[in-house]
Design a protein around this motif. Structure first.
Motif, PDB file in Angstrom:
ATOM      1  N   ARG A   1       0.755  -1.232  -0.008  1.00 53.77           N
ATOM      2  CA  ARG A   1       0.078   0.055  -0.010  1.00 53.77           C
ATOM      3  C   ARG A   1       0.879   1.252  -0.058  1.00 53.77           C
ATOM      4  NH1 ARG A   1      -4.701  -0.563   3.930  1.00 53.77           N
ATOM      5  NH2 ARG A   1      -5.206  -1.888   2.390  1.00 53.77           N
ATOM      6  N   LEU A   2       2.151   1.322   0.920  1.00 54.11           N
ATOM      7  CA  LEU A   2       2.968   2.330   0.855  1.00 54.11           C
ATOM      8  C   LEU A   2       3.483   2.534  -0.684  1.00 54.11           C
ATOM      9  CD1 LEU A   2       4.213   4.817   2.354  1.00 54.11           C
ATOM     10  CD2 LEU A   2       6.159   3.104   3.070  1.00 54.11           C
ATOM     11  N   LYS A   3       4.145   1.369  -1.124  1.00 56.16           N
ATOM     12  CA  LYS A   3       4.666   1.583  -2.321  1.00 56.16           C
ATOM     13  C   LYS A   3       3.683   1.895  -3.462  1.00 56.16           C
ATOM     14  CE  LYS A   3       7.805  -2.435  -2.351  1.00 56.16           C
ATOM     15  NZ  LYS A   3       8.061  -3.794  -3.053  1.00 56.16           N
ATOM     16  N   ALA A   4       2.400   1.734  -3.388  1.00 56.71           N
ATOM     17  CA  ALA A   4       1.208   2.111  -4.297  1.00 56.71           C
ATOM     18  C   ALA A   4       1.114   3.489  -3.940  1.00 56.71           C
ATOM     19  CB  ALA A   4      -0.020   1.636  -4.085  1.00 56.71           C
ATOM     20  N   ARG A   5       1.227   4.097  -2.956  1.00 49.82           N
ATOM     21  CA  ARG A   5       1.056   5.634  -2.562  1.00 49.82           C
ATOM     22  C   ARG A   5       2.168   6.284  -3.041  1.00 49.82           C
ATOM     23  NH1 ARG A   5      -2.112   4.493   3.064  1.00 49.82           N
ATOM     24  NH2 ARG A   5      -4.205   4.594   1.889  1.00 49.82           N
ATOM     25  N   ILE A   6       3.651   5.937  -2.983  1.00 50.12           N
ATOM     26  CA  ILE A   6       4.725   6.554  -3.456  1.00 50.12           C
ATOM     27  C   ILE A   6       4.547   6.717  -5.106  1.00 50.12           C
ATOM     28  CG2 ILE A   6       7.220   6.373  -3.595  1.00 50.12           C
ATOM     29  CD1 ILE A   6       7.048   5.040  -0.709  1.00 50.12           C
ATOM     30  N   THR A   7       4.124   5.451  -5.564  1.00 41.90           N
ATOM     31  CA  THR A   7       4.036   5.417  -7.041  1.00 41.90           C
ATOM     32  C   THR A   7       2.883   6.323  -7.565  1.00 41.90           C
ATOM     33  OG1 THR A   7       4.395   3.010  -7.115  1.00 41.90           O
ATOM     34  CG2 THR A   7       3.153   3.987  -8.847  1.00 41.90           C
ATOM     35  N   GLY A   8       1.847   6.536  -6.855  1.00 37.34           N
ATOM     36  CA  GLY A   8       1.057   7.618  -7.018  1.00 37.34           C
ATOM     37  C   GLY A   8       1.564   9.091  -6.919  1.00 37.34           C
ATOM     38  N   ALA A   9       2.519   9.363  -5.953  1.00 42.18           N
ATOM     39  CA  ALA A   9       2.900  10.590  -5.877  1.00 42.18           C
ATOM     40  C   ALA A   9       3.956  10.932  -7.025  1.00 42.18           C
ATOM     41  CB  ALA A   9       3.640  10.743  -4.524  1.00 42.18           C
ATOM     42  N   PHE A  10       4.790  10.017  -7.457  1.00 45.16           N
ATOM     43  CA  PHE A  10       5.518  10.152  -8.502  1.00 45.16           C
ATOM     44  C   PHE A  10       4.860  10.126  -9.732  1.00 45.16           C
ATOM     45  CE2 PHE A  10       9.258   8.587  -6.007  1.00 45.16           C
ATOM     46  CZ  PHE A  10       9.869   9.425  -6.000  1.00 45.16           C
ATOM     47  N   SER A  11       3.551   9.518  -9.798  1.00 44.52           N
ATOM     48  CA  SER A  11       2.902   9.985 -11.135  1.00 44.52           C
ATOM     49  C   SER A  11       2.440  11.314 -11.187  1.00 44.52           C
ATOM     50  CB  SER A  11       1.845   8.780 -11.212  1.00 44.52           C
ATOM     51  OG  SER A  11       2.231   7.314 -11.476  1.00 44.52           O
ATOM     52  N   LEU A  12       1.894  11.647 -10.005  1.00 41.83           N
ATOM     53  CA  LEU A  12       1.342  13.014 -10.014  1.00 41.83           C
ATOM     54  C   LEU A  12       2.393  14.078 -10.442  1.00 41.83           C
ATOM     55  CD1 LEU A  12      -0.904  15.093  -9.382  1.00 41.83           C
ATOM     56  CD2 LEU A  12      -0.518  14.798  -7.036  1.00 41.83           C
ATOM     57  N   LEU A  13       3.504  13.975  -9.659  1.00 43.04           N
ATOM     58  CA  LEU A  13       4.792  14.885  -9.801  1.00 43.04           C
ATOM     59  C   LEU A  13       5.066  14.986 -11.626  1.00 43.04           C
ATOM     60  CD1 LEU A  13       6.956  14.308  -6.742  1.00 43.04           C
ATOM     61  CD2 LEU A  13       5.622  16.518  -7.494  1.00 43.04           C
ATOM     62  N   THR A  14       5.153  13.769 -12.024  1.00 42.25           N
ATOM     63  CA  THR A  14       5.292  13.553 -13.423  1.00 42.25           C
ATOM     64  C   THR A  14       4.289  14.495 -14.351  1.00 42.25           C
ATOM     65  OG1 THR A  14       6.257  11.454 -13.211  1.00 42.25           O
ATOM     66  CG2 THR A  14       5.608  11.994 -15.449  1.00 42.25           C
TER      67      THR A  14
ATOM     68  N   THR B   1       8.139   4.505 -12.986  1.00 45.08           N
ATOM     69  CA  THR B   1       8.131   3.240 -13.771  1.00 45.08           C
ATOM     70  C   THR B   1       8.857   2.036 -12.935  1.00 45.08           C
ATOM     71  OG1 THR B   1       8.124   4.576 -16.009  1.00 45.08           O
ATOM     72  CG2 THR B   1       9.070   2.082 -16.159  1.00 45.08           C
ATOM     73  N   ALA B   2       9.889   2.393 -12.214  1.00 45.56           N
ATOM     74  CA  ALA B   2      10.527   1.327 -11.611  1.00 45.56           C
ATOM     75  C   ALA B   2       9.612   0.757 -10.361  1.00 45.56           C
ATOM     76  CB  ALA B   2      11.617   1.807 -10.876  1.00 45.56           C
ATOM     77  N   LEU B   3       8.739   1.604  -9.779  1.00 50.21           N
ATOM     78  CA  LEU B   3       7.728   1.341  -8.640  1.00 50.21           C
ATOM     79  C   LEU B   3       6.540   0.487  -9.254  1.00 50.21           C
ATOM     80  CD1 LEU B   3       8.104   4.565  -6.787  1.00 50.21           C
ATOM     81  CD2 LEU B   3       8.691   2.356  -5.898  1.00 50.21           C
ATOM     82  N   PHE B   4       6.083   1.260 -10.440  1.00 53.03           N
ATOM     83  CA  PHE B   4       5.138   0.237 -11.089  1.00 53.03           C
ATOM     84  C   PHE B   4       5.501  -0.968 -11.370  1.00 53.03           C
ATOM     85  CE2 PHE B   4       1.675   3.374 -12.077  1.00 53.03           C
ATOM     86  CZ  PHE B   4       0.589   2.763 -11.851  1.00 53.03           C
TER      87      PHE B   4
ATOM     88  N   LYS C   1       4.340  -6.540 -10.431  1.00 53.53           N
ATOM     89  CA  LYS C   1       4.909  -7.845 -10.568  1.00 53.53           C
ATOM     90  C   LYS C   1       4.294  -8.989 -10.372  1.00 53.53           C
ATOM     91  CE  LYS C   1       8.910  -8.436  -8.434  1.00 53.53           C
ATOM     92  NZ  LYS C   1      10.311  -8.334  -7.959  1.00 53.53           N
ATOM     93  N   PRO C   2       3.342  -8.942  -9.115  1.00 48.68           N
ATOM     94  CA  PRO C   2       2.626 -10.299  -8.886  1.00 48.68           C
ATOM     95  C   PRO C   2       1.569 -10.550  -9.833  1.00 48.68           C
ATOM     96  CG  PRO C   2       2.550  -8.860  -7.006  1.00 48.68           C
ATOM     97  CD  PRO C   2       3.292  -8.084  -8.204  1.00 48.68           C
ATOM     98  N   ALA C   3       1.135  -9.841 -10.770  1.00 47.04           N
ATOM     99  CA  ALA C   3       0.186  -9.865 -11.609  1.00 47.04           C
ATOM    100  C   ALA C   3       0.834 -10.519 -12.976  1.00 47.04           C
ATOM    101  CB  ALA C   3      -0.589  -8.813 -12.180  1.00 47.04           C
ATOM    102  N   GLY C   4       2.143 -10.434 -13.168  1.00 47.21           N
ATOM    103  CA  GLY C   4       2.756 -10.981 -14.284  1.00 47.21           C
ATOM    104  C   GLY C   4       4.177 -10.531 -14.410  1.00 47.21           C
TER     105      GLY C   4
ATOM    106  N   PHE D   1      10.794  -1.844 -19.416  1.00 45.58           N
ATOM    107  CA  PHE D   1      11.964  -1.652 -20.402  1.00 45.58           C
ATOM    108  C   PHE D   1      11.330  -0.500 -21.279  1.00 45.58           C
ATOM    109  CE2 PHE D   1      14.364  -5.459 -19.122  1.00 45.58           C
ATOM    110  CZ  PHE D   1      15.651  -5.073 -18.962  1.00 45.58           C
ATOM    111  N   LEU D   2       9.967  -0.895 -21.853  1.00 44.32           N
ATOM    112  CA  LEU D   2       9.565   0.038 -22.746  1.00 44.32           C
ATOM    113  C   LEU D   2       9.190   1.538 -22.088  1.00 44.32           C
ATOM    114  CD1 LEU D   2       6.696  -2.427 -24.191  1.00 44.32           C
ATOM    115  CD2 LEU D   2       8.498  -1.224 -25.577  1.00 44.32           C
ATOM    116  N   GLY D   3       8.951   1.471 -20.543  1.00 42.64           N
ATOM    117  CA  GLY D   3       9.127   2.797 -20.007  1.00 42.64           C
ATOM    118  C   GLY D   3      10.157   3.275 -20.024  1.00 42.64           C
ATOM    119  N   PHE D   4      11.159   2.657 -19.529  1.00 44.75           N
ATOM    120  CA  PHE D   4      12.498   3.433 -19.576  1.00 44.75           C
ATOM    121  C   PHE D   4      13.193   3.814 -20.847  1.00 44.75           C
ATOM    122  CE2 PHE D   4      12.864   0.566 -15.574  1.00 44.75           C
ATOM    123  CZ  PHE D   4      13.203   1.518 -14.952  1.00 44.75           C
ATOM    124  N   ALA D   5      12.728   3.002 -22.042  1.00 44.27           N
ATOM    125  CA  ALA D   5      13.088   3.383 -23.263  1.00 44.27           C
ATOM    126  C   ALA D   5      12.489   4.630 -23.798  1.00 44.27           C
ATOM    127  CB  ALA D   5      12.543   2.453 -24.270  1.00 44.27           C
ATOM    128  N   GLY D   6      11.193   5.152 -23.332  1.00 43.18           N
ATOM    129  CA  GLY D   6      10.434   6.372 -23.643  1.00 43.18           C
ATOM    130  C   GLY D   6      11.300   7.326 -22.901  1.00 43.18           C
TER     131      GLY D   6
END
Length: 244
Positions: A16-29, A82-85, A90-93, A102-107
């Motif tokens: 849950r904390l990882k998800a919230r940090i991911t959301g924060a970085f997404s918002l900053l992006t 991208t790294a946090l996502f 990862k558990p979903a696949g 890798f596609l995200g990092f390439a972009g």
């Protein structure tokens, strides 16, 4: 389960904390991108008018430099997101999540490199003697506008990679049991929109609709990640089922 693995899981941030940090970085992006593109680039660059663009850049050098700096901060946030996502989905696949990362990092690499062309006009228009001895003022202005167009084309190329990234992460969200499937559907629709940049004339025609759809999906995802996070129990169950 070994003691080392147990200790690692205890010290790791919760899903849950990882998800919230991911959301924060997404918002900053999104916020940094909107500032650099909307408040700086769109304000100073006049499409098709090299003289007006040059005059705007020279009259607002500090703002232009701030735009470049914020563009780079945007990419730092995008890489972190991208790294946090990858970790979150990862558990979903695992394999699909890795390909998406890798596609995200390439972009991110393509878009970061394209920002070199954004800052170059400041040097071209700065009155360097070796340039003034070869090119006229009108030629320098045209060259500066050309570099800005190359910057835009590079950013458009990066959006294609982000489109494929959004398709894969959307698929993983739909497949997961710990995030609402509607977020995955919205993400995939946004990804399809970014793929319009495979053909630039189509992308420019559809751009307002593509951006609106992508922003709605991204904001919905960010709101969910920041407020709710993920269903930790289901995340743990899926992670154990995947052998993680």
């Amino acid at each position: 389960m070994s003691t080392a693995v147990m200790t690692q899981r205890i010290t790791e941030p919760s899903p849950r904390l990882k998800a919230r940090i991911t959301g924060a970085f997404s918002l900053l992006t999104i916020l940094t991108g909107l500032f650099a593109q909307g408040f700086v680039s769109n304000r100073l660059v006049v499409d098709g008018d090299a003289a007006a663009t040059a005059a705007n850049i020279l009259a607002h050098k500090s703002l232009f430099q701030w735009g470049y700096a914020v563009y780079l901060i945007e990419m730092v946030c995008n890489i972190a997101m991208t790294a946090l996502f990858y970790e979150l989905l990862k558990p979903a696949g695992k394999s699909v999540s890795l390909v998406a990362a890798f596609l995200g990092f390439a972009g991110c690499v393509i878009k970061t490199f394209s920002r070199v062309f954004f800052i170059v006009p400041l040097f071209i228009l700065g009155g360097a003697h070796f340039l003034l001895s070869v090119f006229s003022a009108e030629q320098l202005q045209a060259l500066a506008l050309l570099f800005l167009k190359v910057n835009d084309r590079g950013a458009g190329m990066a959006l294609v990679f982000f489109g494929f990234y959004a398709l894969l992460t959307g698929y993983l969200i739909i497949r997961s049991t710990f995030l609402p499937r509607i977020l995955g559907v919205l993400g995939m629709l946004g990804g399809l929109g970014w793929l319009s940049f495979l053909y630039q004339p189509l992308a420019h025609r559809l751009f307002p609709y593509v951006v609106t759809l992508a922003l709605l999906g991204a904001l919905a995802e960010i709101a969910w990640l920041l407020i709710v996070g993920v269903n930790e129990q289901r995340w743990q169950e899926q992670a154990r089922a995947a052998g993680q």
